[in-house]
Scaffold this motif. Structure first.
Motif, PDB file in Angstrom:
ATOM      1  N   GLY A 109       9.793  16.792   0.045  1.00 29.86           N
ATOM      2  CA  GLY A 109       9.392  16.104  -1.185  1.00 29.86           C
ATOM      3  C   GLY A 109       9.179  14.618  -0.948  1.00 29.86           C
ATOM      4  N   ILE A 110      10.108  14.007  -0.243  1.00 28.29           N
ATOM      5  CA  ILE A 110      10.011  12.575   0.050  1.00 28.29           C
ATOM      6  C   ILE A 110       8.799  12.287   0.935  1.00 28.29           C
ATOM      7  CG2 ILE A 110      11.115  10.669   1.287  1.00 28.29           C
ATOM      8  CD1 ILE A 110      13.830  11.901   0.358  1.00 28.29           C
ATOM      9  N   ALA A 111       8.664  13.007   2.028  1.00 29.25           N
ATOM     10  CA  ALA A 111       7.573  12.749   2.966  1.00 29.25           C
ATOM     11  C   ALA A 111       6.211  12.970   2.315  1.00 29.25           C
ATOM     12  CB  ALA A 111       7.728  13.619   4.216  1.00 29.25           C
ATOM     13  N   SER A 112       6.089  13.999   1.485  1.00 31.29           N
ATOM     14  CA  SER A 112       4.819  14.269   0.804  1.00 31.29           C
ATOM     15  C   SER A 112       4.456  13.152  -0.168  1.00 31.29           C
ATOM     16  CB  SER A 112       4.898  15.591   0.030  1.00 31.29           C
ATOM     17  OG  SER A 112       5.132  16.666   0.894  1.00 31.29           O
ATOM     18  N   ALA A 113       5.417  12.756  -0.977  1.00 32.72           N
ATOM     19  CA  ALA A 113       5.162  11.679  -1.936  1.00 32.72           C
ATOM     20  C   ALA A 113       4.791  10.385  -1.219  1.00 32.72           C
ATOM     21  CB  ALA A 113       6.392  11.468  -2.825  1.00 32.72           C
ATOM     22  N   MET A 114       5.466  10.099  -0.121  1.00 34.86           N
ATOM     23  CA  MET A 114       5.189   8.861   0.604  1.00 34.86           C
ATOM     24  C   MET A 114       3.832   8.904   1.305  1.00 34.86           C
ATOM     25  SD  MET A 114       7.537   6.739  -0.159  1.00 34.86           S
ATOM     26  CE  MET A 114       7.272   7.489  -1.772  1.00 34.86           C
ATOM     27  N   PHE A 115       3.430  10.072   1.801  1.00 33.04           N
ATOM     28  CA  PHE A 115       2.112  10.203   2.416  1.00 33.04           C
ATOM     29  C   PHE A 115       1.019   9.898   1.395  1.00 33.04           C
ATOM     30  CE2 PHE A 115      -1.674  12.787   3.271  1.00 33.04           C
ATOM     31  CZ  PHE A 115      -2.068  12.244   4.484  1.00 33.04           C
ATOM     32  N   VAL A 116       1.124  10.486   0.213  1.00 32.21           N
ATOM     33  CA  VAL A 116       0.117  10.254  -0.826  1.00 32.21           C
ATOM     34  C   VAL A 116       0.136   8.785  -1.256  1.00 32.21           C
ATOM     35  CG1 VAL A 116      -0.602  10.844  -3.174  1.00 32.21           C
ATOM     36  CG2 VAL A 116       0.106  12.653  -1.596  1.00 32.21           C
ATOM     37  N   ALA A 117       1.325   8.204  -1.393  1.00 41.76           N
ATOM     38  CA  ALA A 117       1.414   6.797  -1.771  1.00 41.76           C
ATOM     39  C   ALA A 117       0.783   5.897  -0.710  1.00 41.76           C
ATOM     40  CB  ALA A 117       2.882   6.403  -1.989  1.00 41.76           C
ATOM     41  N   ILE A 118       1.014   6.209   0.546  1.00 41.84           N
ATOM     42  CA  ILE A 118       0.417   5.403   1.619  1.00 41.84           C
ATOM     43  C   ILE A 118      -1.102   5.452   1.522  1.00 41.84           C
ATOM     44  CG2 ILE A 118       0.012   5.331   4.116  1.00 41.84           C
ATOM     45  CD1 ILE A 118       3.011   6.120   4.449  1.00 41.84           C
ATOM     46  N   VAL A 119      -1.655   6.652   1.406  1.00 37.05           N
ATOM     47  CA  VAL A 119      -3.110   6.801   1.419  1.00 37.05           C
ATOM     48  C   VAL A 119      -3.750   6.186   0.175  1.00 37.05           C
ATOM     49  CG1 VAL A 119      -4.998   8.493   1.371  1.00 37.05           C
ATOM     50  CG2 VAL A 119      -3.063   8.821   2.916  1.00 37.05           C
ATOM     51  N   THR A 120      -3.154   6.401  -0.996  1.00 35.38           N
ATOM     52  CA  THR A 120      -3.805   5.973  -2.232  1.00 35.38           C
ATOM     53  C   THR A 120      -3.554   4.520  -2.598  1.00 35.38           C
ATOM     54  OG1 THR A 120      -1.969   6.775  -3.567  1.00 35.38           O
ATOM     55  CG2 THR A 120      -3.830   8.268  -3.260  1.00 35.38           C
ATOM     56  N   VAL A 121      -2.396   3.983  -2.264  1.00 35.28           N
ATOM     57  CA  VAL A 121      -2.021   2.658  -2.763  1.00 35.28           C
ATOM     58  C   VAL A 121      -1.886   1.619  -1.655  1.00 35.28           C
ATOM     59  CG1 VAL A 121      -0.270   1.366  -4.056  1.00 35.28           C
ATOM     60  CG2 VAL A 121      -0.826   3.708  -4.736  1.00 35.28           C
ATOM     61  N   HIS A 122      -1.245   1.971  -0.564  1.00 36.12           N
ATOM     62  CA  HIS A 122      -0.779   0.955   0.375  1.00 36.12           C
ATOM     63  C   HIS A 122      -1.612   0.767   1.646  1.00 36.12           C
ATOM     64  CE1 HIS A 122       2.776   0.529  -2.085  1.00 36.12           C
ATOM     65  NE2 HIS A 122       2.868   1.850  -2.109  1.00 36.12           N
ATOM     66  N   LEU A 123      -2.310   1.771   2.108  1.00 37.84           N
ATOM     67  CA  LEU A 123      -3.005   1.698   3.391  1.00 37.84           C
ATOM     68  C   LEU A 123      -4.010   0.554   3.438  1.00 37.84           C
ATOM     69  CD1 LEU A 123      -3.132   3.138   6.134  1.00 37.84           C
ATOM     70  CD2 LEU A 123      -4.975   4.545   5.205  1.00 37.84           C
ATOM     71  N   SER A 124      -4.752   0.373   2.377  1.00 36.31           N
ATOM     72  CA  SER A 124      -5.789  -0.670   2.347  1.00 36.31           C
ATOM     73  C   SER A 124      -5.204  -2.076   2.372  1.00 36.31           C
ATOM     74  CB  SER A 124      -6.663  -0.503   1.103  1.00 36.31           C
ATOM     75  OG  SER A 124      -5.892  -0.728  -0.071  1.00 36.31           O
ATOM     76  N   LYS A 125      -3.896  -2.198   2.148  1.00 36.03           N
ATOM     77  CA  LYS A 125      -3.253  -3.512   2.097  1.00 36.03           C
ATOM     78  C   LYS A 125      -2.560  -3.871   3.402  1.00 36.03           C
ATOM     79  CE  LYS A 125      -2.760  -2.879  -2.816  1.00 36.03           C
ATOM     80  NZ  LYS A 125      -1.870  -2.486  -3.879  1.00 36.03           N
ATOM     81  N   GLY A 126      -2.736  -3.042   4.411  1.00 36.06           N
ATOM     82  CA  GLY A 126      -2.151  -3.334   5.712  1.00 36.06           C
ATOM     83  C   GLY A 126      -0.747  -2.781   5.853  1.00 36.06           C
ATOM     84  N   PHE A 127      -0.066  -3.217   6.904  1.00 39.32           N
ATOM     85  CA  PHE A 127       1.244  -2.670   7.238  1.00 39.32           C
ATOM     86  C   PHE A 127       2.383  -3.283   6.430  1.00 39.32           C
ATOM     87  CE2 PHE A 127       5.110  -2.720   9.894  1.00 39.32           C
ATOM     88  CZ  PHE A 127       5.316  -1.345   9.995  1.00 39.32           C
ATOM     89  N   PHE A 128       2.402  -4.588   6.276  1.00 39.62           N
ATOM     90  CA  PHE A 128       3.584  -5.264   5.751  1.00 39.62           C
ATOM     91  C   PHE A 128       3.723  -5.141   4.241  1.00 39.62           C
ATOM     92  CE2 PHE A 128       2.755  -7.287   9.823  1.00 39.62           C
ATOM     93  CZ  PHE A 128       3.981  -7.059  10.434  1.00 39.62           C
ATOM     94  N   VAL A 129       4.927  -4.795   3.810  1.00 35.90           N
ATOM     95  CA  VAL A 129       5.211  -4.582   2.398  1.00 35.90           C
ATOM     96  C   VAL A 129       5.030  -5.865   1.582  1.00 35.90           C
ATOM     97  CG1 VAL A 129       7.713  -4.988   2.461  1.00 35.90           C
ATOM     98  CG2 VAL A 129       6.775  -3.333   0.837  1.00 35.90           C
ATOM     99  N   GLY A 130       5.202  -7.014   2.204  1.00 36.30           N
ATOM    100  CA  GLY A 130       5.009  -8.276   1.497  1.00 36.30           C
ATOM    101  C   GLY A 130       3.598  -8.450   0.980  1.00 36.30           C
TER     102      GLY A 130
END
Length: 169
Positions: free
Chosen positions: A77-98
């Motif tokens: 459940g965790i890994a699936s949710a995080m994969f979708v979040a990475i692809v849809t929200v975070h990937l385009s913003k690069g690696f760093f959470v800041g």
């Protein structure tokens, strides 16, 4: 090792459960299912109500990981949710959470998969129910990662339409 696994399971699991409970119940300042549904709908997820419930339950499965109960399912459940979040929200913003990047999501997904590969440890409900020997091994970790990518990919291709491009007049 067992104390380390307990610490990892509890911290990662309760972190994810708190995110899921924001979406599921509106706890901790979250928007509940209706707010999550609106947010997912704005990103092209259809039907947004069903997708809100799915992501809320996937993130809330962190409670399973924290308890060491059905550990591979909680990790999935965790890994699936995080994969979708990475692809849809975070990937385009690069690696760093800041910068809004995906490093935090990657750490959570990887930690969950590592627990699936290692097993829940001595201080777990899986151990209390004598199921921990069934829920450990490198293939459980690999399986969690592969299924997370497959399920996440399915969600992204079947349940998400690309938002219409903004036109300027």
């Amino acid at each position: 090792m067992n104390y380390g696994l307990l610490l990892l399971r509890v911290v990662v699991g309760l972190t994810m459960f708190s995110h899921g409970s924001q979406k599921l119940f509106g706890w901790f300042g979250g928007g509940g299912l209706s707010g999550t549904s609106g947010w997912l709908g704005s990103m092209g997820f259809r039907p947004p109500g069903l997708m809100a419930l799915a992501v809320a339950l996937a993130e809330s499965s962190g409670l399973l990981l924290a308890l060491g109960l059905l550990t591979p399912l909680g990790a999935l459940g965790i890994a699936s949710a995080m994969f979708v979040a990475i692809v849809t929200v975070h990937l385009s913003k690069g690696f760093f959470v800041g910068n809004g990047g995906f490093e935090y999501n990657l750490v959570l997904a990887t930690s969950a998969a590592a627990v699936a590969a290692t097993g829940p440890g001595r201080f777990s409900l899986d151990r209390a129910f004598h199921a921990d020997d069934n829920w450990s091994g490198v293939w459980w970790g690999v399986g969690v990662l592969v299924l997370a990518v497959v399920l996440g990919g399915l969600v992204l291709t079947v349940f998400r339409s690309q938002p219409a491009p903004q036109t300027s007049e």
